[in-house]
Design a protein around this motif. Structure first.
Motif, PDB file in Angstrom:
ATOM      1  N   HIS A   1     -71.279 -11.204 -14.682  1.00 14.49           N
ATOM      2  CA  HIS A   1     -70.679 -10.769 -13.413  1.00 14.49           C
ATOM      3  C   HIS A   1     -69.506  -9.829 -13.689  1.00 14.49           C
ATOM      4  CE1 HIS A   1     -73.213 -13.425 -11.190  1.00 14.49           C
ATOM      5  NE2 HIS A   1     -72.637 -14.540 -11.613  1.00 14.49           N
ATOM      6  N   LEU A   2     -68.644 -10.223 -14.618  1.00 13.66           N
ATOM      7  CA  LEU A   2     -67.514  -9.370 -14.976  1.00 13.66           C
ATOM      8  C   LEU A   2     -68.004  -8.068 -15.585  1.00 13.66           C
ATOM      9  CD1 LEU A   2     -64.558  -8.694 -15.453  1.00 13.66           C
ATOM     10  CD2 LEU A   2     -64.590 -10.185 -17.470  1.00 13.66           C
ATOM     11  N   TYR A   3     -69.019  -8.157 -16.439  1.00 14.45           N
ATOM     12  CA  TYR A   3     -69.533  -6.947 -17.088  1.00 14.45           C
ATOM     13  C   TYR A   3     -70.086  -5.965 -16.055  1.00 14.45           C
ATOM     14  CZ  TYR A   3     -72.080  -3.968 -20.347  1.00 14.45           C
ATOM     15  OH  TYR A   3     -72.545  -2.898 -21.073  1.00 14.45           O
ATOM     16  N   ASN A   4     -70.843  -6.454 -15.088  1.00 15.77           N
ATOM     17  CA  ASN A   4     -71.367  -5.572 -14.043  1.00 15.77           C
ATOM     18  C   ASN A   4     -70.249  -4.926 -13.237  1.00 15.77           C
ATOM     19  OD1 ASN A   4     -74.522  -5.517 -13.365  1.00 15.77           O
ATOM     20  ND2 ASN A   4     -74.055  -7.477 -14.339  1.00 15.77           N
ATOM     21  N   LEU A   5     -69.209  -5.692 -12.942  1.00 19.45           N
ATOM     22  CA  LEU A   5     -68.082  -5.126 -12.196  1.00 19.45           C
ATOM     23  C   LEU A   5     -67.380  -4.042 -13.005  1.00 19.45           C
ATOM     24  CD1 LEU A   5     -66.650  -8.364 -10.561  1.00 19.45           C
ATOM     25  CD2 LEU A   5     -67.693  -6.433  -9.357  1.00 19.45           C
ATOM     26  N   LEU A   6     -67.235  -4.265 -14.296  1.00 23.02           N
ATOM     27  CA  LEU A   6     -66.622  -3.238 -15.143  1.00 23.02           C
ATOM     28  C   LEU A   6     -67.506  -1.991 -15.198  1.00 23.02           C
ATOM     29  CD1 LEU A   6     -65.225  -5.426 -18.064  1.00 23.02           C
ATOM     30  CD2 LEU A   6     -63.887  -4.150 -16.378  1.00 23.02           C
TER      31      LEU A   6
ATOM     32  N   GLY B   1     -58.511   4.089  -6.751  1.00 24.89           N
ATOM     33  CA  GLY B   1     -59.958   4.165  -6.915  1.00 24.89           C
ATOM     34  C   GLY B   1     -60.668   3.300  -5.901  1.00 24.89           C
ATOM     35  N   PRO B   2     -61.938   3.586  -5.628  1.00 24.32           N
ATOM     36  CA  PRO B   2     -62.663   2.845  -4.591  1.00 24.32           C
ATOM     37  C   PRO B   2     -62.951   1.417  -5.017  1.00 24.32           C
ATOM     38  CG  PRO B   2     -64.161   4.294  -5.767  1.00 24.32           C
ATOM     39  CD  PRO B   2     -62.784   4.620  -6.265  1.00 24.32           C
ATOM     40  N   PRO B   3     -62.748   0.441  -4.136  1.00 24.36           N
ATOM     41  CA  PRO B   3     -63.154  -0.936  -4.437  1.00 24.36           C
ATOM     42  C   PRO B   3     -64.670  -1.037  -4.501  1.00 24.36           C
ATOM     43  CG  PRO B   3     -62.360  -0.769  -2.172  1.00 24.36           C
ATOM     44  CD  PRO B   3     -62.118   0.561  -2.812  1.00 24.36           C
ATOM     45  N   ILE B   4     -65.165  -1.834  -5.441  1.00 28.77           N
ATOM     46  CA  ILE B   4     -66.610  -1.969  -5.637  1.00 28.77           C
ATOM     47  C   ILE B   4     -66.971  -3.447  -5.775  1.00 28.77           C
ATOM     48  CG2 ILE B   4     -67.017   0.313  -6.612  1.00 28.77           C
ATOM     49  CD1 ILE B   4     -66.851  -2.617  -8.972  1.00 28.77           C
ATOM     50  N   SER B   5     -68.245  -3.752  -5.563  1.00 27.86           N
ATOM     51  CA  SER B   5     -68.709  -5.126  -5.745  1.00 27.86           C
ATOM     52  C   SER B   5     -70.221  -5.165  -5.715  1.00 27.86           C
ATOM     53  CB  SER B   5     -68.163  -6.039  -4.652  1.00 27.86           C
ATOM     54  OG  SER B   5     -68.633  -7.366  -4.817  1.00 27.86           O
ATOM     55  N   MET B   6     -70.781  -6.168  -6.395  1.00 29.90           N
ATOM     56  CA  MET B   6     -72.204  -6.451  -6.230  1.00 29.90           C
ATOM     57  C   MET B   6     -72.371  -7.337  -5.004  1.00 29.90           C
ATOM     58  SD  MET B   6     -71.121  -6.696  -9.595  1.00 29.90           S
ATOM     59  CE  MET B   6     -71.296  -8.394 -10.149  1.00 29.90           C
ATOM     60  N   THR B   7     -73.510  -7.178  -4.344  1.00 25.26           N
ATOM     61  CA  THR B   7     -73.805  -8.038  -3.207  1.00 25.26           C
ATOM     62  C   THR B   7     -75.309  -8.077  -2.981  1.00 25.26           C
ATOM     63  OG1 THR B   7     -73.134  -8.579  -0.935  1.00 25.26           O
ATOM     64  CG2 THR B   7     -73.726  -6.304  -1.367  1.00 25.26           C
ATOM     65  N   ALA B   8     -75.762  -8.968  -2.129  1.00 28.65           N
ATOM     66  CA  ALA B   8     -77.152  -9.045  -1.694  1.00 28.65           C
ATOM     67  C   ALA B   8     -77.141  -9.243  -0.183  1.00 28.65           C
ATOM     68  CB  ALA B   8     -77.878 -10.206  -2.382  1.00 28.65           C
TER      69      ALA B   8
ATOM     70  N   PHE C   1     -73.144  -2.295  -4.920  1.00 31.29           N
ATOM     71  CA  PHE C   1     -74.261  -2.041  -5.812  1.00 31.29           C
ATOM     72  C   PHE C   1     -74.863  -3.380  -6.200  1.00 31.29           C
ATOM     73  CE2 PHE C   1     -70.473  -2.498  -8.361  1.00 31.29           C
ATOM     74  CZ  PHE C   1     -70.856  -3.124  -9.543  1.00 31.29           C
ATOM     75  N   THR C   2     -75.865  -3.358  -7.047  1.00 30.62           N
ATOM     76  CA  THR C   2     -76.511  -4.589  -7.461  1.00 30.62           C
ATOM     77  C   THR C   2     -76.435  -4.739  -8.973  1.00 30.62           C
ATOM     78  OG1 THR C   2     -78.488  -5.960  -7.219  1.00 30.62           O
ATOM     79  CG2 THR C   2     -78.846  -3.629  -7.699  1.00 30.62           C
ATOM     80  N   TRP C   3     -76.788  -5.907  -9.458  1.00 28.65           N
ATOM     81  CA  TRP C   3     -76.690  -6.231 -10.871  1.00 28.65           C
ATOM     82  C   TRP C   3     -77.699  -5.421 -11.684  1.00 28.65           C
ATOM     83  CZ3 TRP C   3     -75.888  -9.327  -6.805  1.00 28.65           C
ATOM     84  CH2 TRP C   3     -74.801 -10.219  -6.814  1.00 28.65           C
ATOM     85  N   ILE C   4     -77.312  -4.950 -12.872  1.00 30.30           N
ATOM     86  CA  ILE C   4     -78.261  -4.216 -13.714  1.00 30.30           C
ATOM     87  C   ILE C   4     -79.409  -5.116 -14.148  1.00 30.30           C
ATOM     88  CG2 ILE C   4     -76.568  -2.535 -14.531  1.00 30.30           C
ATOM     89  CD1 ILE C   4     -76.462  -4.137 -17.168  1.00 30.30           C
ATOM     90  N   GLN C   5     -79.201  -6.441 -14.105  1.00 31.10           N
ATOM     91  CA  GLN C   5     -80.293  -7.360 -14.426  1.00 31.10           C
ATOM     92  C   GLN C   5     -81.472  -7.192 -13.483  1.00 31.10           C
ATOM     93  OE1 GLN C   5     -76.969  -8.014 -14.412  1.00 31.10           O
ATOM     94  NE2 GLN C   5     -76.589 -10.141 -15.009  1.00 31.10           N
ATOM     95  N   ASN C   6     -81.215  -6.617 -12.292  1.00 31.40           N
ATOM     96  CA  ASN C   6     -82.281  -6.434 -11.324  1.00 31.40           C
ATOM     97  C   ASN C   6     -83.106  -5.180 -11.588  1.00 31.40           C
ATOM     98  OD1 ASN C   6     -81.521  -8.745  -9.956  1.00 31.40           O
ATOM     99  ND2 ASN C   6     -80.184  -7.661  -8.542  1.00 31.40           N
ATOM    100  N   SER C   7     -82.777  -4.432 -12.626  1.00 31.71           N
ATOM    101  CA  SER C   7     -83.483  -3.182 -12.901  1.00 31.71           C
ATOM    102  C   SER C   7     -84.872  -3.440 -13.453  1.00 31.71           C
ATOM    103  CB  SER C   7     -82.672  -2.315 -13.867  1.00 31.71           C
ATOM    104  OG  SER C   7     -82.429  -3.011 -15.093  1.00 31.71           O
ATOM    105  N   VAL C   8     -84.953  -4.082 -14.613  1.00 29.02           N
ATOM    106  CA  VAL C   8     -86.234  -4.425 -15.237  1.00 29.02           C
ATOM    107  C   VAL C   8     -86.084  -5.794 -15.889  1.00 29.02           C
ATOM    108  CG1 VAL C   8     -86.934  -2.033 -15.670  1.00 29.02           C
ATOM    109  CG2 VAL C   8     -85.603  -3.254 -17.387  1.00 29.02           C
TER     110      VAL C   8
END
Length: 441
Positions: A216-221, A318-325, A398-405
């Protein structure tokens, strides 16, 4: 915040400005028309029964949405068709292809559903209701498909914007102890607070990495350094998208720097999510990077003793960002007999009334009213809503890179374990993940 099972169920399942009048004569769009153009918006007083296919973990939440809609449009009945969480994605494609499909559903494999002609092209409804003006593009674009690729093209998912927010949780007592009097405005400011905590014998970040959840932290970074859209391009498999970038390497190096500095608990690679929740609630660490679904798992005795804010940006302003569904978005079955009534339900999901139902069920929402400012001393419910609103305003979801493949989903936990144990360099991790991504493509 209500601790409902819906938050966990979401993770298990997932992954023209003005409202026009009647767009043309006639009744509901034909059931066999997967790309209707002759749509109607004046169907609120016409009797119809709309079925919504839902997973058991979301039943209470979606029933509340249905009840609120029916209160506004009593002529239309919304009936839930409930399936066990672990069967939902398996059963749904067969149902959509049947002669009696549900009218509405949350579709996991959207690209496949579009390819197979199972869901309705919503472009005409988008134009009629103005959804593109009501919903953040970073949320709505997740429902667009073109040539098998998600993120652009025609719209196949409609509704509002609500969902969990991934961010930085903090222990209020420990924050006061280390002198954190305001929300850090940059990663450097946040890092300085961690350094102070470490110097006082306080673990800066409670992390669980036996299950790879330092991800989770890695995706946010990654979102901070690469930008939300670039991470989305990877997750959505856009041509030319790549993880092997200078920015991704910088994000990975930041994570390694914090590990080398001892900012994580020493046994981070050995404990899982549940253990990390217990330690955070027991006051064994200042921060924890998780999603707002965590609020349902923390003990009630810890209520009022923690808060949350979006991860600070690399640079001030800078713009605030987060993963969500998104939990306020659905597709209409191509074989639905009640497309216009179902589309009216989707439009209702963009309303403040639907946003209120979402927030009552633990989800921040884009159209929620009476938002308090994001401050360190605000209650956690207000912070969650204000943080979600800030990311909405910056179009930073955005979404988690785990959701890519699947290969990235499999390989990322091991790579992060190697990284924080000092057995891999940032360049190696990024190169490995890019190879996994490429092989998955």
């Amino acid at each position: 915040m209500r601790r409902l099972r819906a938050l966990g169920a979401t993770a298990a399942i997932v992954a023209v400005a003005s409202v026009s009048a009647c767009a043309g004569p006639g009744g509901e769009a034909p059931a066999t028309d997967a790309s209707p153009t002759n749509v109607r918006t004046d169907v609120g007083e016409q009797e119809a029964t709309v079925t919504l296919f839902t997973a058991a973990g979301l039943e209470d939440y979606q029933q509340a949405l249905a009840d609120a809609f029916m209160k506004k449009h009593p002529a239309i009945t919304v009936e839930l068709q409930v399936e066990a969480d672990n069967n939902y994605n398996t059963v749904l494609p067969r149902l959509l292809a049947s002669d009696s499909p549900p009218d509405l559903a949350l579709v996991g494999d959207l690209s496949g559903a579009v390819r197979d002609g199972l869901v309705t092209n919503l472009d005409a409804y988008d134009a009629a209701y103005g959804w593109s003006e009501k919903v953040p593009a970073s949320v709505l674009d997740a429902g667009r498909v073109q040539g098998g690729e998600i993120g652009s093209g025609s719209l196949y998912v409609g509704g509002g914007a609500a969902g969990p927010l991934a961010g930085v949780f903090y222990n209020r007592d420990l924050a006061e102890k280390v002198g954190m009097t305001k929300i850090p405005q940059t990663l450097d400011e946040w890092e300085a607070v961690m350094a102070t905590a470490k110097s006082m014998g306080i673990t800066p970040i409670v992390a669980s990495n036996a299950d790879g959840l330092i991800g989770h932290l890695y995706n946010l970074l990654l979102g901070d350094y690469m930008g939300a859209q670039s991470v989305l391009d990877v997750a959505w498999r856009k041509p030319g998208a790549s993880l092997d970038t200078t920015e991704a390497t910088e994000a990975t190096a930041r994570l390694q720097k914090w590990a080398d500095a001892g900012y994580f608990n020493t046994d981070a690679n050995a404990i899982n999510q549940d253990a990390s929740y217990g330690r955070f609630a027991a006051g064994e660490g200042l921060f924890m990077v998780q999603g707002t679904w965590m609020t349902q798992s923390l003990p009630k005795s810890f209520d009022g003793k923690y808060g949350v804010f979006p991860i600070p940006p690399v640079e001030a302003g800078g713009p605030p960002i987060s993963m969500t569904a998104n939990t306020l978005a659905f597709s209409i079955a191509a074989r639905s007999d009640h497309k216009d009534s179902a589309a009216l339900f989707l439009d209702f999901l963009t309303s403040p009334e639907a946003a209120a139902v979402a927030t009552d069920n633990g989800y921040p929402a884009a159209n929620a009213t009476d938002q308090d400012p994001l401050t360190l001393d605000a209650d956690v419910e207000s912070q969650v809503q204000a943080g979600y609103a800030a990311v909405t305003a910056s179009d930073g979801f955005f979404t988690w890179i785990q959701n890519s493949v699947p290969a990235v989903n499999t390989d990322l936990p091991a790579q992060l374990q190697l990284l924080i144990s000092g057995k891999a360099e940032p360049e190696d991790v990024v190169e490995h993940l890019q190879k996994s991504y490429q092989s998955g493509l």
